[in-house]
Design a protein around this motif. Structure first.
Motif, PDB file in Angstrom:
ATOM      1  N   ILE A   8      -9.425   3.004   3.019  1.00  0.00           N
ATOM      2  CA  ILE A   8      -7.873   2.370   3.664  1.00  0.00           C
ATOM      3  C   ILE A   8      -6.657   3.585   2.585  1.00  0.00           C
ATOM      4  O   ILE A   8      -5.375   3.560   3.809  1.00  0.00           O
ATOM      5  N   ALA A   9      -6.311   3.984   2.298  1.00  0.00           N
ATOM      6  CA  ALA A   9      -5.826   5.079   1.698  1.00  0.00           C
ATOM      7  C   ALA A   9      -5.825   6.476   0.668  1.00  0.00           C
ATOM      8  O   ALA A   9      -6.880   5.988   0.006  1.00  0.00           O
ATOM      9  N   GLN A  42       3.390   0.728  -2.620  1.00  0.00           N
ATOM     10  CA  GLN A  42       2.000   1.138  -0.715  1.00  0.00           C
ATOM     11  C   GLN A  42       1.342   0.796  -1.716  1.00  0.00           C
ATOM     12  O   GLN A  42       0.585   0.234  -1.247  1.00  0.00           O
ATOM     13  N   TYR A  43       0.771   0.965  -2.875  1.00  0.00           N
ATOM     14  CA  TYR A  43      -0.653   0.480  -3.215  1.00  0.00           C
ATOM     15  C   TYR A  43      -0.829  -1.427  -3.264  1.00  0.00           C
ATOM     16  O   TYR A  43      -2.157  -1.539  -2.796  1.00  0.00           O
ATOM     17  N   LEU A  44       0.021  -1.933  -3.114  1.00  0.00           N
ATOM     18  CA  LEU A  44      -0.030  -3.189  -3.410  1.00  0.00           C
ATOM     19  C   LEU A  44      -0.172  -3.526  -2.037  1.00  0.00           C
ATOM     20  O   LEU A  44      -0.737  -4.377  -1.645  1.00  0.00           O
ATOM     21  N   GLU A  45       0.512  -3.406  -1.150  1.00  0.00           N
ATOM     22  CA  GLU A  45       0.808  -3.406   0.229  1.00  0.00           C
ATOM     23  C   GLU A  45      -0.906  -2.895   0.897  1.00  0.00           C
ATOM     24  O   GLU A  45      -1.446  -3.537   1.411  1.00  0.00           O
ATOM     25  N   ASP A  46      -1.136  -1.869   0.362  1.00  0.00           N
ATOM     26  CA  ASP A  46      -3.090  -1.387   0.727  1.00  0.00           C
ATOM     27  C   ASP A  46      -3.694  -2.403   0.488  1.00  0.00           C
ATOM     28  O   ASP A  46      -4.618  -2.543   1.142  1.00  0.00           O
ATOM     29  N   VAL A  50      -6.196  -3.830   2.594  1.00  0.00           N
ATOM     30  CA  VAL A  50      -7.929  -4.328   2.461  1.00  0.00           C
ATOM     31  C   VAL A  50      -9.006  -5.483   1.898  1.00  0.00           C
ATOM     32  O   VAL A  50      -9.883  -5.288   1.950  1.00  0.00           O
ATOM     33  N   THR A  51      -7.700  -5.951   1.319  1.00  0.00           N
ATOM     34  CA  THR A  51      -8.683  -7.538   0.405  1.00  0.00           C
ATOM     35  C   THR A  51      -8.632  -8.359   1.855  1.00  0.00           C
ATOM     36  O   THR A  51      -9.368  -9.529   1.857  1.00  0.00           O
TER      37      THR A  51
END
Length: 146
Positions: A8-9, A42-46, A50-51
């Motif tokens: 995803i990122a 940004q990681y938390l949004e990704d 993804v989950t």
């Protein structure tokens, strides 16, 4: 889900970078550099994105730290809060491989503090294989189908 869909990122900034992907019911993250609050946000949004295919089913995390691999104080606090939120949507356990960190003992002590504060099962592993084996004992596997 195809390989392209589960990756995803691939985020890069002047402070750090990460790649995140979903393998079965395990989120796999390769990270490098210093984790600042903007990178963590940004990681938390990704992670949320993804989950989604898991629909609240249990999932695990495997992280690989390269380079500096430390969190700024505000990112550390935000990570504890986010793990508590993610536990509510299925996060069960975290495995971290720090063998490629510049100072593995520093990274371990910081993430140990985070995981203890967040009250989540965790293990520091010497290899990717060891991490997957341990996550499997926690009900998390790359063979998981959703």
């Amino acid at each position: 889900m195809t390989e392209a869909e589960n990756r995803i990122a691939n985020i890069k900034s002047k402070h750090g970078e990460y790649i995140i992907e979903l393998l079965g019911n395990i989120i796999r993250v390769d990270g490098k550099g210093v984790v600042t609050k903007p990178i963590l946000e940004q990681y938390l949004e990704d992670v949320k994105t993804v989950t989604r295919p898991l629909n609240g089913k249990p999932w695990g995390f495997i992280g690989f730290v390269r380079g500096t691999g430390i969190l700024t104080p505000e990112a550390e606090h935000a990570l504890v809060l986010s793990i508590n939120e993610r536990k509510q949507v299925g996060m069960k356990a975290c495995a971290l491989v720090t063998t490629n960190a510049d100072i593995p003992s520093l990274v371990k002590s910081q993430f140990e503090r985070v995981y203890q504060r967040a009250q989540i099962d965790y293990r520091f592993c010497a290899s990717e294989d060891e991490a997957y084996i341990w996550l499997d004992t926690q009900g998390c596997s790359t063979a998981f189908t959703y």
